[in-house]
Scaffold this motif. Structure first.
Motif, PDB file in Angstrom:
ATOM      1  N   MET A 125      -6.704   1.327 -12.614  1.00  0.00           N
ATOM      2  CA  MET A 125      -6.450   2.621 -11.991  1.00  0.00           C
ATOM      3  C   MET A 125      -5.423   2.431 -10.878  1.00  0.00           C
ATOM      4  O   MET A 125      -5.140   1.296 -10.478  1.00  0.00           O
ATOM      5  CB  MET A 125      -7.747   3.219 -11.429  1.00  0.00           C
ATOM      6  N   GLY A 126      -4.863   3.534 -10.405  1.00  0.00           N
ATOM      7  CA  GLY A 126      -3.820   3.400  -9.398  1.00  0.00           C
ATOM      8  C   GLY A 126      -3.861   4.472  -8.339  1.00  0.00           C
ATOM      9  O   GLY A 126      -4.260   5.602  -8.595  1.00  0.00           O
ATOM     10  N   VAL A 127      -3.434   4.126  -7.137  1.00  0.00           N
ATOM     11  CA  VAL A 127      -3.287   5.073  -6.038  1.00  0.00           C
ATOM     12  C   VAL A 127      -1.952   4.834  -5.356  1.00  0.00           C
ATOM     13  O   VAL A 127      -1.426   3.720  -5.360  1.00  0.00           O
ATOM     14  CB  VAL A 127      -4.424   4.952  -4.994  1.00  0.00           C
ATOM     15  N   GLY A 128      -1.375   5.911  -4.792  1.00  0.00           N
ATOM     16  CA  GLY A 128      -0.162   5.788  -4.002  1.00  0.00           C
ATOM     17  C   GLY A 128      -0.509   5.851  -2.527  1.00  0.00           C
ATOM     18  O   GLY A 128      -1.114   6.820  -2.067  1.00  0.00           O
ATOM     19  N   LEU A 129      -0.143   4.823  -1.780  1.00  0.00           N
ATOM     20  CA  LEU A 129      -0.528   4.708  -0.367  1.00  0.00           C
ATOM     21  C   LEU A 129       0.663   5.031   0.531  1.00  0.00           C
ATOM     22  O   LEU A 129       1.695   4.357   0.475  1.00  0.00           O
ATOM     23  CB  LEU A 129      -1.037   3.295  -0.090  1.00  0.00           C
ATOM     24  N   ARG A 130       0.518   6.079   1.355  1.00  0.00           N
ATOM     25  CA  ARG A 130       1.577   6.458   2.289  1.00  0.00           C
ATOM     26  C   ARG A 130       1.540   5.566   3.532  1.00  0.00           C
ATOM     27  O   ARG A 130       0.491   5.411   4.155  1.00  0.00           O
ATOM     28  CB  ARG A 130       1.434   7.925   2.695  1.00  0.00           C
ATOM     29  N   LEU A 131       2.707   5.037   3.902  1.00  0.00           N
ATOM     30  CA  LEU A 131       2.808   4.146   5.056  1.00  0.00           C
ATOM     31  C   LEU A 131       3.996   4.540   5.918  1.00  0.00           C
ATOM     32  O   LEU A 131       5.028   4.992   5.406  1.00  0.00           O
ATOM     33  CB  LEU A 131       2.994   2.684   4.603  1.00  0.00           C
ATOM     34  N   THR A 132       3.855   4.349   7.231  1.00  0.00           N
ATOM     35  CA  THR A 132       4.989   4.516   8.132  1.00  0.00           C
ATOM     36  C   THR A 132       5.718   3.187   8.256  1.00  0.00           C
ATOM     37  O   THR A 132       5.185   2.121   7.925  1.00  0.00           O
ATOM     38  CB  THR A 132       4.532   4.971   9.518  1.00  0.00           C
ATOM     39  N   LEU A 133       6.949   3.252   8.738  1.00  0.00           N
ATOM     40  CA  LEU A 133       7.735   2.035   8.911  1.00  0.00           C
ATOM     41  C   LEU A 133       7.097   1.127   9.962  1.00  0.00           C
ATOM     42  O   LEU A 133       7.144  -0.100   9.842  1.00  0.00           O
ATOM     43  CB  LEU A 133       9.165   2.403   9.310  1.00  0.00           C
ATOM     44  N   GLU A 134       6.487   1.725  10.978  1.00  0.00           N
ATOM     45  CA  GLU A 134       5.802   0.926  12.002  1.00  0.00           C
ATOM     46  C   GLU A 134       4.612   0.175  11.409  1.00  0.00           C
ATOM     47  O   GLU A 134       4.358  -0.977  11.768  1.00  0.00           O
ATOM     48  CB  GLU A 134       5.320   1.830  13.139  1.00  0.00           C
ATOM     49  N   GLU A 135       3.878   0.814  10.490  1.00  0.00           N
ATOM     50  CA  GLU A 135       2.740   0.150   9.841  1.00  0.00           C
ATOM     51  C   GLU A 135       3.211  -1.007   8.971  1.00  0.00           C
ATOM     52  O   GLU A 135       2.549  -2.049   8.896  1.00  0.00           O
ATOM     53  CB  GLU A 135       1.955   1.154   9.008  1.00  0.00           C
ATOM     54  N   ALA A 138       4.131  -3.951  11.405  1.00  0.00           N
ATOM     55  CA  ALA A 138       3.018  -4.610  12.088  1.00  0.00           C
ATOM     56  C   ALA A 138       1.901  -5.029  11.147  1.00  0.00           C
ATOM     57  O   ALA A 138       1.029  -5.810  11.521  1.00  0.00           O
ATOM     58  CB  ALA A 138       2.457  -3.692  13.175  1.00  0.00           C
ATOM     59  N   GLY A 139       1.903  -4.512   9.899  1.00  0.00           N
ATOM     60  CA  GLY A 139       0.755  -4.718   9.026  1.00  0.00           C
ATOM     61  C   GLY A 139      -0.297  -3.677   9.344  1.00  0.00           C
ATOM     62  O   GLY A 139      -0.354  -3.153  10.470  1.00  0.00           O
ATOM     63  N   ALA A 140      -1.117  -3.335   8.379  1.00  0.00           N
ATOM     64  CA  ALA A 140      -2.098  -2.269   8.612  1.00  0.00           C
ATOM     65  C   ALA A 140      -3.294  -2.423   7.691  1.00  0.00           C
ATOM     66  O   ALA A 140      -3.216  -3.072   6.648  1.00  0.00           O
ATOM     67  CB  ALA A 140      -1.443  -0.902   8.398  1.00  0.00           C
ATOM     68  N   LYS A 141      -4.407  -1.837   8.110  1.00  0.00           N
ATOM     69  CA  LYS A 141      -5.591  -1.710   7.264  1.00  0.00           C
ATOM     70  C   LYS A 141      -5.787  -0.225   7.001  1.00  0.00           C
ATOM     71  O   LYS A 141      -5.917   0.558   7.935  1.00  0.00           O
ATOM     72  CB  LYS A 141      -6.829  -2.302   7.944  1.00  0.00           C
ATOM     73  N   GLY A 231       5.877  -6.369   6.224  1.00  0.00           N
ATOM     74  CA  GLY A 231       7.166  -6.448   5.544  1.00  0.00           C
ATOM     75  C   GLY A 231       7.172  -5.992   4.102  1.00  0.00           C
ATOM     76  O   GLY A 231       8.160  -6.207   3.398  1.00  0.00           O
ATOM     77  N   ILE A 232       6.105  -5.353   3.627  1.00  0.00           N
ATOM     78  CA  ILE A 232       6.061  -4.939   2.230  1.00  0.00           C
ATOM     79  C   ILE A 232       7.151  -3.903   1.966  1.00  0.00           C
ATOM     80  O   ILE A 232       7.534  -3.137   2.839  1.00  0.00           O
ATOM     81  CB  ILE A 232       4.660  -4.383   1.881  1.00  0.00           C
ATOM     82  N   ARG A 233       7.680  -3.897   0.744  1.00  0.00           N
ATOM     83  CA  ARG A 233       8.774  -2.997   0.396  1.00  0.00           C
ATOM     84  C   ARG A 233       8.248  -1.702  -0.223  1.00  0.00           C
ATOM     85  O   ARG A 233       7.128  -1.648  -0.724  1.00  0.00           O
ATOM     86  CB  ARG A 233       9.721  -3.680  -0.602  1.00  0.00           C
TER      87      ARG A 233
END
Length: 381
Positions: A125-135, A138-141, A231-233
């Motif tokens: 299954m799949g989900v699309g995760l919204r992220l900000t550039l700051e996250e 710095a990395g995020a949970k 640093g994920i793309r």
């Protein structure tokens, strides 16, 4: 929502989370359009799903108990959109995969009785995760909330009820295939098909689990925390093993594939591991050179930018080591600052005189926009 949500689910206001889940699954089996042919079955199932969206979430339930309404929960909107740590749900095998589709898969699963053939292993299954550039920097949970067929909590995924056990399938005698003979004028024709009772396994269940009907899995709302690496793309995927669709009767579960979607930034533009930014400077700073300071991608980070003497409009100044952190590395890319030379719209009299003197020294012609009255005043002064 006009109706009382607890009444829609058929539970009391003091119901536990487990009681709410069980009530939802029970009512969903009764109302799902695949099994209920009533004209309003689809509307009732939608209403039931909206009620469960609220009561299965602790924050929404508390707000509903206090105010009686949940902003944005009704009207068919996405209950997870727009923040609060939630994400957009995207089925990788065709969009719009919700609880209704989960129940359709559940009704098509193999249980104790005769059911259509279906794969035993769970699907990805799949989900699309919204992220900000700051996250991303710095990395995020991030907490993901999604619907799936999960292992049945009552039978631990085995599909066995009290005193339940597996037996040899009586319809295929453990062969997994049923041979039929058709008499024709050319003679007897034999054909072999997968046994619908056991789905080709050669085994069936006596006394199946009543909660999952012998499947070993039930529709449920899953919460999982994803650690987003630094640093994920954009569009890069993370795979969470075993968090996809549960398999039948303890078979292997599929994986949850998280596709990272990085939102546009109001100040920075990302180019690989590098960052591009804009900075305004005056004509004096552009001419003489200057040291200016702009914000970096990290909180409270300041970047010193050396503007060279004679800097031109749209010139790009490179600052090493202040770009995005590189994926799985301690190194960082560079920052490229695009310079915008701002010309003042108005100047004081003294400033104009200085500029005119500069123009004269440099042999440049400038327009004299002073009125006769201004020239007369200048002569007296």
């Amino acid at each position: 929502m006009a109706k009382d949500l607890y009444e829609v689910l058929g539970v009391s206001k003091n119901a536990t989370d487990d009681e709410i889940k069980k009530a939802f699954r029970r009512r969903a089996r009764e109302l799902h359009p695949d099994v209920n042919k009533a004209a309003d079955a689809e509307d009732q199932f939608k209403e039931l799903n909206e009620a469960y969206d609220v009561l299965s979430d602790a924050n929404k339930r508390a707000q509903y108990d206090r105010f009686g309404t949940i902003p944005g929960a009704a009207g068919g909107g996405n209950p997870y959109g727009g923040g609060n740590g939630y994400v957009d749900f995207e089925d990788l095998f065709g969009g719009g995969f919700g609880m209704g589709d989960i129940f359709s898969s559940f009704f098509g699963g193999q249980g104790g009785g005769a059911r259509q053939q279906q794969r035993r292993e769970g699907r990805d299954m799949g989900v699309g995760l919204r992220l900000t550039l700051e996250e991303v920097a710095a990395g995020a949970k991030k907490e993901i909330v999604y619907d799936r067929l999960a292992p049945c909590p009552d039978c631990d995924g085995s599909g066995l009820g009290p005193d339940g056990h597996e037996v040899t399938c009586p319809d295929c005698n453990g062969q997994g295939r049923v041979v039929t003979v058709q008499h024709t004028f050319l003679g007897d024709m034999q054909s072999a098909t997968t046994c619908k009772t056991c789905g080709g396994t050669g085994r069936s269940i006596e006394n199946p689990c009543p909660e999952c009907e012998g499947q070993g899995r039930v529709p449920d709302r899953q919460r999982v925390t994803v650690e987003v690496p630094v640093g994920i793309r954009d569009s890069q995927q993370l795979r969470l093993s075993g968090f996809g669709e549960a398999g039948l009767q303890g078979a292997a579960a599929g994986d949850l594939i998280v596709t990272c979607r990085i939102q546009p930034h109001e100040f920075f533009e990302r180019d690989g591991d590098n960052l591009h930014a804009r900075a305004n400077i005056s004509i004096v700073q552009a001419t003489l050179g200057a040291d200016i300071e702009i914000d970096g991608i990290f909180e409270d980070e300041k970047v010193e930018v050396r503007i060279p003497e004679g800097c031109q409009n749209e010139q790009v100044v490179r600052v090493k080591g202040f770009g995005m952190p590189k994926f799985r590395s301690e190194a960082r890319g560079d920052m490229y600052v695009h310079v915008n030379v701002v010309v003042p719209k108005k100047v004081t009299k003294k400033q104009r005189e200085l500029l005119e003197q500069l123009a004269e020294d440099m042999g440049e012609n400038v327009a004299d926009v002073r009125t006769p009255l201004q020239k007369l005043r200048d002569a007296f002064n």
